[in-house]
Motif scaffolding. Structure first.
Motif, PDB file in Angstrom:
ATOM      1  N   GLY A  30      67.568   4.494  30.794  1.00  0.00           N
ATOM      2  CA  GLY A  30      66.709   5.402  30.039  1.00  0.00           C
ATOM      3  C   GLY A  30      65.599   6.017  30.873  1.00  0.00           C
ATOM      4  N   LEU A  31      65.335   5.478  32.047  1.00  0.00           N
ATOM      5  CA  LEU A  31      64.278   6.028  32.912  1.00  0.00           C
ATOM      6  C   LEU A  31      64.939   6.652  34.130  1.00  0.00           C
ATOM      7  CD1 LEU A  31      61.304   3.543  33.508  1.00  0.00           C
ATOM      8  CD2 LEU A  31      61.159   5.925  32.852  1.00  0.00           C
ATOM      9  N   TRP A  59      60.420  -1.890  35.045  1.00  0.00           N
ATOM     10  CA  TRP A  59      61.651  -1.590  34.305  1.00  0.00           C
ATOM     11  C   TRP A  59      62.611  -0.780  35.184  1.00  0.00           C
ATOM     12  CZ3 TRP A  59      64.283  -3.169  30.222  1.00  0.00           C
ATOM     13  CH2 TRP A  59      65.264  -2.337  29.677  1.00  0.00           C
ATOM     14  N   ALA A  60      62.061   0.219  35.864  1.00  0.00           N
ATOM     15  CA  ALA A  60      62.893   1.090  36.710  1.00  0.00           C
ATOM     16  C   ALA A  60      63.621   0.289  37.794  1.00  0.00           C
ATOM     17  CB  ALA A  60      62.029   2.164  37.368  1.00  0.00           C
ATOM     18  N   PHE A  61      62.971  -0.770  38.291  1.00  0.00           N
ATOM     19  CA  PHE A  61      63.562  -1.513  39.415  1.00  0.00           C
ATOM     20  C   PHE A  61      64.287  -2.777  38.962  1.00  0.00           C
ATOM     21  CE2 PHE A  61      59.924   0.656  41.831  1.00  0.00           C
ATOM     22  CZ  PHE A  61      60.677   1.801  41.953  1.00  0.00           C
ATOM     23  N   ASN A  80      61.101   2.606  27.858  1.00  0.00           N
ATOM     24  CA  ASN A  80      60.965   1.404  28.692  1.00  0.00           C
ATOM     25  C   ASN A  80      60.976   0.169  27.778  1.00  0.00           C
ATOM     26  OD1 ASN A  80      59.972  -0.728  30.199  1.00  0.00           O
ATOM     27  ND2 ASN A  80      58.380   0.455  31.230  1.00  0.00           N
ATOM     28  N   ARG A  81      62.035  -0.620  27.843  1.00  0.00           N
ATOM     29  CA  ARG A  81      62.174  -1.752  26.917  1.00  0.00           C
ATOM     30  C   ARG A  81      61.755  -3.082  27.551  1.00  0.00           C
ATOM     31  NH1 ARG A  81      67.127   0.543  26.307  1.00  0.00           N
ATOM     32  NH2 ARG A  81      68.202  -1.423  26.688  1.00  0.00           N
ATOM     33  N   LEU A  82      60.950  -3.010  28.601  1.00  0.00           N
ATOM     34  CA  LEU A  82      60.440  -4.223  29.243  1.00  0.00           C
ATOM     35  C   LEU A  82      59.728  -5.108  28.209  1.00  0.00           C
ATOM     36  CD1 LEU A  82      60.039  -5.255  32.256  1.00  0.00           C
ATOM     37  CD2 LEU A  82      57.748  -4.249  32.117  1.00  0.00           C
TER      38      LEU A  82
END
Ligand SMILES: C[S@@+](CC[C@H](N)C(=O)[O-])C[C@H]1O[C@@H](n2cnc3c(N)ncnc32)[C@H](O)[C@@H]1O
Length: 307
Positions: free
Chosen positions: A118-119, A175-177, A211-213
């Motif tokens: 999603g990102l 989240w991206a990583f 971002n679902r972190l």
């Protein structure tokens, strides 16, 4: 790479708030900062030096031009060996990215590997800080070795700063990583806050809509779960990140944030790592140092190539 041969080119940067962040990213890696004449930021930054030439003319000043964008044709910045000569590194507009004609003009398009669904991007200045660090340390030539472990083996404990934008931006990077959860110590109350503007600022910087972190308070952490702890707290002690490898032991707690004021009642091994950006005198922004750490550790956690 020799000092002074690296320049960051911000193309069509709109958010004036991004300007000090880009300046910090460039200064950390001893790069100069040039802003293309298209964005409002360049009119502020270069107001004193007269009109800038068009971007194509600017690019002609470099021996090599690298464009940073996560597009199908890009190559991971961690696989890109830096060529000799004067290198210009372009980052693009906050919404539109780098236009196609400039991607085609570049000698190489590089991306920072992204794993979070999603990102499609991280903050532009964060991207600049990571790419300049990787290029200055020539990590593409060093080839970071996969550690044979996954993100599930490395939990994150974030010691939060007093600024919700910085914290939210770090969560965007986490989240991206590839992380799915973090533990947060939030002494300034910027994430677990009752103040609506503070909450909204943090959530917006984190891109919370995609971002679902999972963010858990640090009192949910059980230190007995971990064999080793790796601390990165802004002090220049321990192993430089460009030479870091993950400690032995199955589960690791990676601690990032302000100098660790709290003492940990931890029985396992404790190691320190620091971000060895080229100019040790420059204090890295919270989001920059943390995102460099997470991007590099994420590379160590990628799957080992078969064979
Ligand atoms: C917020 S991004 C632009 C939005 C992007 N076009 C998108 O599709 O979401 C702004 C700039 O940051 C840089 N950037 C962000 N994430 C990146 C990544 N994973 N790899 C390389 N560059 C990145 C690029 O230069 C990009 O033009």
């Amino acid at each position: 790479m020799k000092t002074g041969e690296l320049a960051l080119i911000g193309h069509d940067i709109e958010g004036l708030w991004n300007l000090p962040l880009l300046q910090n990213a460039a200064a950390m890696s001893r790069a100069s900062l040039v802003l293309s004449p298209d964005g409002p930021a360049s009119r502020v930054a270069d107001g004193s030096s007269g009109p800038l030439p068009p971007i194509e003319e600017l690019l002609g000043r470099f021996d090599h031009v690298v464009a940073c964008e996560a597009v199908p044709a890009s190559r991971s910045v961690y696989d890109y060996a830096v060529p000799r000569g004067h290198l210009g590194v372009i980052v693009g507009n906050e919404l539109a990215g780098i236009p196609r004609h400039l991607l085609q003009r570049a000698d190489q398009v590089v991306s920072i590997p992204m794993l979070g669904q999603g990102l499609s991007s991280v903050n532009v200045a964060v991207a600049a800080a990571i790419v300049l660090y990787a290029l200055r340390r020539d990590l593409g030539r060093k080839r970071l070795r996969a550690a044979g472990r996954s993100h599930r083996d490395v939990d994150l404990l974030v010691l939060g700063p007093p600024n919700p934008h910085e914290l939210g931006s770090l969560f965007r990077s986490a989240w991206a990583f590839g992380w799915r959860r973090v533990f947060l110590a939030d002494p300034a109350g910027v994430w677990f806050s009752e103040d609506r503007p503070t909450v909204l600022a943090g959530r917006a910087a984190a891109r919370r809509e995609v971002n679902r972190l999972t963010i858990m308070p640090d009192d949910r952490l059980d230190l007995r779960d971990y064999a080793a702890m790796v601390v990165c707290d802004g002090q220049r002690q321990g192993t430089p990140l460009s030479r870091f490898s993950l400690p032995e032991g199955h589960r690791i707690l990676l601690v990032y944030g302000q100098p660790v004021a709290r003492s940990f009642d931890f029985a396992g091994a404790v190691e320190h790592v620091f971000i060895d950006h080229a100019d040790a005198e420059v204090m890295a922004c919270y989001r920059h140092a943390g995102s460099i750490l997470l991007s590099v550790v994420s590379q160590l956690l990628r799957e080992r190539p078969r064979g």
